[in-house]
Motif scaffolding. Structure first.
Motif, PDB file in Angstrom:
ATOM      1  N   ASN A  75       0.816  -1.226   0.000  1.00  0.00           N
ATOM      2  CA  ASN A  75       0.000   0.000   0.000  1.00  0.00           C
ATOM      3  C   ASN A  75       0.849   1.275   0.000  1.00  0.00           C
ATOM      4  OD1 ASN A  75       0.897  -0.256   2.593  1.00  0.00           O
ATOM      5  ND2 ASN A  75      -1.120  -0.181   3.563  1.00  0.00           N
ATOM      6  N   PHE A 100     -11.742   3.742  -5.240  1.00  0.00           N
ATOM      7  CA  PHE A 100     -11.164   3.147  -4.031  1.00  0.00           C
ATOM      8  C   PHE A 100      -9.750   3.633  -3.726  1.00  0.00           C
ATOM      9  CE2 PHE A 100      -9.172   0.021  -1.344  1.00  0.00           C
ATOM     10  CZ  PHE A 100     -10.165  -0.303  -0.441  1.00  0.00           C
ATOM     11  N   ALA A 104      -8.681   5.672  -0.468  1.00  0.00           N
ATOM     12  CA  ALA A 104      -7.767   5.056   0.492  1.00  0.00           C
ATOM     13  C   ALA A 104      -6.567   5.961   0.753  1.00  0.00           C
ATOM     14  CB  ALA A 104      -7.303   3.693  -0.013  1.00  0.00           C
ATOM     15  N   GLN A 105      -6.211   6.774  -0.240  1.00  0.00           N
ATOM     16  CA  GLN A 105      -5.109   7.718  -0.065  1.00  0.00           C
ATOM     17  C   GLN A 105      -5.560   8.972   0.672  1.00  0.00           C
ATOM     18  OE1 GLN A 105      -3.923   8.292  -4.171  1.00  0.00           O
ATOM     19  NE2 GLN A 105      -2.053   7.106  -3.854  1.00  0.00           N
TER      20      GLN A 105
ATOM     21  N   SER B 197      -7.084  -4.570  -2.168  1.00  0.00           N
ATOM     22  CA  SER B 197      -7.234  -3.298  -1.455  1.00  0.00           C
ATOM     23  C   SER B 197      -5.875  -2.800  -0.940  1.00  0.00           C
ATOM     24  CB  SER B 197      -8.250  -3.427  -0.318  1.00  0.00           C
ATOM     25  OG  SER B 197      -7.663  -4.055   0.791  1.00  0.00           O
ATOM     26  N   TYR B 198      -5.005  -3.725  -0.495  1.00  0.00           N
ATOM     27  CA  TYR B 198      -3.654  -3.296  -0.084  1.00  0.00           C
ATOM     28  C   TYR B 198      -2.915  -2.708  -1.270  1.00  0.00           C
ATOM     29  CZ  TYR B 198      -4.394  -6.107   4.107  1.00  0.00           C
ATOM     30  OH  TYR B 198      -4.897  -6.623   5.253  1.00  0.00           O
ATOM     31  N   TYR B 201      -3.541   0.992  -2.061  1.00  0.00           N
ATOM     32  CA  TYR B 201      -3.151   1.944  -1.022  1.00  0.00           C
ATOM     33  C   TYR B 201      -3.949   1.875   0.274  1.00  0.00           C
ATOM     34  CZ  TYR B 201      -1.160   3.744  -5.315  1.00  0.00           C
ATOM     35  OH  TYR B 201      -0.519   3.836  -6.511  1.00  0.00           O
ATOM     36  N   ALA B 202      -4.774   0.821   0.481  1.00  0.00           N
ATOM     37  CA  ALA B 202      -5.547   0.735   1.718  1.00  0.00           C
ATOM     38  C   ALA B 202      -4.645   0.246   2.855  1.00  0.00           C
ATOM     39  CB  ALA B 202      -6.713  -0.225   1.541  1.00  0.00           C
ATOM     40  N   SER B 203      -4.837   0.848   4.037  1.00  0.00           N
ATOM     41  CA  SER B 203      -4.171   0.324   5.227  1.00  0.00           C
ATOM     42  C   SER B 203      -4.982  -0.878   5.696  1.00  0.00           C
ATOM     43  CB  SER B 203      -4.141   1.396   6.312  1.00  0.00           C
ATOM     44  OG  SER B 203      -5.468   1.744   6.655  1.00  0.00           O
ATOM     45  N   TYR B 206      -8.318   0.304   6.972  1.00  0.00           N
ATOM     46  CA  TYR B 206      -9.187   0.758   5.886  1.00  0.00           C
ATOM     47  C   TYR B 206      -9.764  -0.437   5.132  1.00  0.00           C
ATOM     48  CZ  TYR B 206     -10.809   3.912   2.218  1.00  0.00           C
ATOM     49  OH  TYR B 206     -11.591   4.619   1.347  1.00  0.00           O
ATOM     50  N   CYS B 207      -8.925  -1.446   4.944  1.00  0.00           N
ATOM     51  CA  CYS B 207      -9.371  -2.673   4.269  1.00  0.00           C
ATOM     52  C   CYS B 207     -10.460  -3.355   5.092  1.00  0.00           C
ATOM     53  CB  CYS B 207      -8.176  -3.601   4.072  1.00  0.00           C
ATOM     54  SG  CYS B 207      -8.633  -5.267   3.592  1.00  0.00           S
ATOM     55  N   ARG B 210     -13.683  -1.012   4.821  1.00  0.00           N
ATOM     56  CA  ARG B 210     -14.321  -0.834   3.511  1.00  0.00           C
ATOM     57  C   ARG B 210     -14.575  -2.146   2.758  1.00  0.00           C
ATOM     58  NH1 ARG B 210     -14.065   3.795   0.361  1.00  0.00           N
ATOM     59  NH2 ARG B 210     -15.438   2.533  -0.917  1.00  0.00           N
TER      60      ARG B 210
END
Lengths: 354, 297
Positions: A75, A100, A104-105, B197-198, B201-203, B206-207, B210
């Motif tokens: 990520n 998304f 997420a950013q 999702s990773y 850019y998801a942490s 966040y994953c 969401r």
């Protein structure tokens, strides 16, 4: 731009360890359409997952824009992936899927909405923005996956056999579409496939992989014309292999001999493409042999003539079908076969079991 | 005998129809009828129409001036039942989610073993299981003995016969009902989505928020209903863990048919409980059907 330095990956420990990648090194240039090509289990997907950050390398470095990213979590890498299964979020709409990465950013809404719309325009899916991703056809899901991975403008886009789930016609369309997207965005694409035709038609350069090693890196033309070894020759396009023996630059195969430059003495394997095999004639500067016609297969634009040499080696010649004056062959006929020296390639110094 | 397609279907359906009439509609009808009758002197009912039973669910009539006032005792028990059931649901969710996650992320060959461990208590009688919890927390129980021996407390903690005791007992008893549906939902979850999702850019958090939770939610809702509904009507656990001090609806109903000798009130309370459960189920159906509709079109 991306330097892969002696990158290796081992799975398991001790005696059961499997080397999926053996100290692979090469560089990918900015804006390049680079393809990793090889049969399943050759290490191409492992390499892709290492670049994406889903697995950590056992050794070596992965340098992106001068910075080693090998230890960076996925990520935090400016690298996005189009997955083989697409992996679209089934509970979200097309628009939400594409948004998304930006959300997420933590980007602001005013930034996200126009960027998402722009991406959907690019993949021509604007009219499906509010549909659930699970309601789409395979080709549409593919485009959503592309838009989703492109929206955050990654430095590198990774594509893991993205076309393998599509049918033939759709695959051809998407190949053109992918090329267009790559040109329009100017991004660096790393494309993984086991389909050599797909690799040849789309790529700027191809790395042919086998057994966790890179066998050859070259542009499609070079790869086809000058395969570096037996594996590459066999994997890319159709090939005929002949075993022979060389002595002082003269290569002899059965009763025929030909002079080739820069050949070391000893047994060797020669390769020739079917379209370079000339039939019913003998040529100067060629390996001239006789063979029996075993089978004739008509393909429309050309005809494949299957032959058997006196020593039992099977050979295929591709003969272009012309309107007038084409020579026809009959099964069982014995004819002369000329293999021009300039079309012969040495793919192994010693005999190789095909 | 030759029957038309339709009548043959009815013949085949007869056992089911009879069973539903006999074991569901008829008893409910009897309970509903009893709730509108007058209590008999020694239990049972007199066949005189009265709405007193229903009034007594929430109100009590002052014996001096005949005015109606909210029945504090009943209201307390009703609210406690709802409150404790909600708390039980939350507690089982809190412990059940990580448990289910743990089991679902084991290798496929090991999952059966962990599920087996989880279901072992199901083979034991509810009463025995509840008494086991009592043994843990009563004044001379394991918990207090350990704390006393360690010198953390000087006098045994009084945990029995409190709301906490009932909550603990119910959460223990109902935990598997939460874990199983949540486990089923997590097992179905495609972990490639988490990977995607990773990649985008998801942490981890966040994953979870969401991607994972929205897709596991149907299992969480199913588990919540499976825990909430029997909690609301629980009888054995509050009886043992709460005694007379922390009564729930089930105990109140039992009292009306026993020492209270007020069958119509008991019947009215039973119907009330049924309505509460129905409301919970309707809420559940709407929550999930709305979601699946959006999921599958």
């Amino acid at each position: 731009m991306l330097d892969i330095r002696e990158l290796s990956k081992r799975f398991g420990y001790g005696n059961g360890a499997v080397n999926a990648l053996h100290e692979v090194s090469f560089s990918i240039a900015e804006g390049e359409f680079f393809t990793l090509l090889g049969p399943s289990g050759c290490g191409k997907t492992t390499l892709l997952r290492l670049i994406a950050g889903f697995t950590a390398p056992s050794g070596g470095a992965l340098v992106l824009d001068g910075k080693d990213i090998a230890g960076m979590p996925p990520n935090r890498r400016p690298v996005n992936t189009v997955f083989q299964s697409y992996a679209l979020f089934p509970h979200m709409t097309v628009g939400q899927n594409v948004a998304f990465a930006l959300e997420a950013q933590g980007r602001r809404r005013e930034e996200v909405v126009p960027a998402v719309n722009e991406m959907l325009e690019l993949v021509q899916l604007m009219h499906l923005r509010d549909r659930k991703s699970s309601e789409l056809s395979g080709g549409q899901q593919q485009r959503v996956a592309l838009a989703r991975a492109l929206v955050a403008k990654p430095r590198i886009l990774l594509l893991d056999e993205p076309l393998s789930a599509l049918d033939m016609k759709l695959r051809k369309e998407m190949q053109i579409e992918l090329k267009r997207l790559q040109r329009e965005t100017g991004l660096t694409f790393i494309f993984v496939t086991h389909d050599q035709e797909e690799a040849l038609t789309m790529s700027d350069r191809i790395a042919v992989m086998s057994g966790g090693r890179v066998q050859q890196i070259a542009n499609p033309r070079e790869l086809y014309d000058r395969p570096a070894n037996h594996f590459v020759a066999g994997f890319i396009g159709e090939s005929n292999f002949l075993t022979g023996h060389s002595n002082a630059g003269v290569v002899s195969v059965g009763p025929g001999t030909v002079t080739l430059a820069g050949v070391p003495d000893g047994p060797l394997t020669l390769m020739i493409r079917p379209e370079h095999v000339t039939l019913a004639t003998s040529l100067p500067d060629a390996l001239n042999l006789t063979a029996a016609v075993t089978q004739i297969v008509f393909f429309g634009t050309d005809t494949h003539v299957h032959l058997r040499l006196d020593d039992g080696t099977a050979l295929v010649a591709r003969v272009q079908n012309v309107l007038h004056g084409g020579r026809t062959f009959a099964e069982g006929e014995t004819i002369g076969v000329a293999l021009p020296a300039e079309a012969l390639r040495i793919t192994a110094k010693t005999e190789v079991q095909a | 005998m030759i029957l038309s397609e339709t009548s043959r279907r009815w013949v085949l359906a007869t056992p089911a129809v009879v069973a539903i009439m006999l074991f569901s509609i008829l008893p409910l009808g009897v309970v509903l009828a009893y709730s509108f009758l007058t209590p008999g002197d020694f239990g049972n009912v007199k066949w005189i129409f009265s709405t007193d039973g229903w009034f007594s669910v929430l109100f009590e009539r002052d014996i001096f001036d005949d005015t109606l006032a909210l029945s504090d005792a009943h209201l307390t028990i009703l609210l406690r039942s709802i409150g404790l059931s909600l708390a039980t649901t939350l507690l089982t969710l809190l412990f059940g989610l990580p448990t289910a996650w743990f089991i679902a992320t084991r290798p496929a060959t090991q999952r059966g073993f962990w599920l087996f461990l989880l279901t072992i208590p199901f083979w034991t009688n509810l009463l025995v299981r509840t008494i086991a919890v009592q043994e843990m927390i009563r004044s001379e129980g394991v918990f207090n003995k350990v704390l006393l021996a360690l010198g953390i407390i000087e006098e045994p903690l009084q945990m029995m016969f409190t709301n906490f005791a009932v909550l603990l007992g119910m959460a223990y008893v109902f935990l598997p009902l939460m874990v199983l549906p949540v486990y089923a939902a997590i097992e179905k979850f495609d972990f490639r989505l988490a990977e995607a999702s990773y990649d985008l850019y998801a942490s981890r958090l966040y994953c979870l928020r969401r991607v994972i939770l929205p897709l596991v939610r149907p299992g969480m809702i199913a588990g919540s209903i499976l825990v909430f509904v029997p909690s609301l009507g629980a009888y054995v656990t509050p009886r043992i863990m709460g005694g007379g001090k922390s009564m729930m609806l089930g105990n109140l109903i039992e009292m009306q048919f026993g020492p209270g000798r007020n069958w119509p009130l008991g019947a009215a309370l039973s119907i009330t409980l049924t309505i509460l459960v129905l409301v919970a189920l309707v809420w559940y159906t709407r929550l999930t059907s709305g979601r699946t509709e959006r999921n599958h079109g």
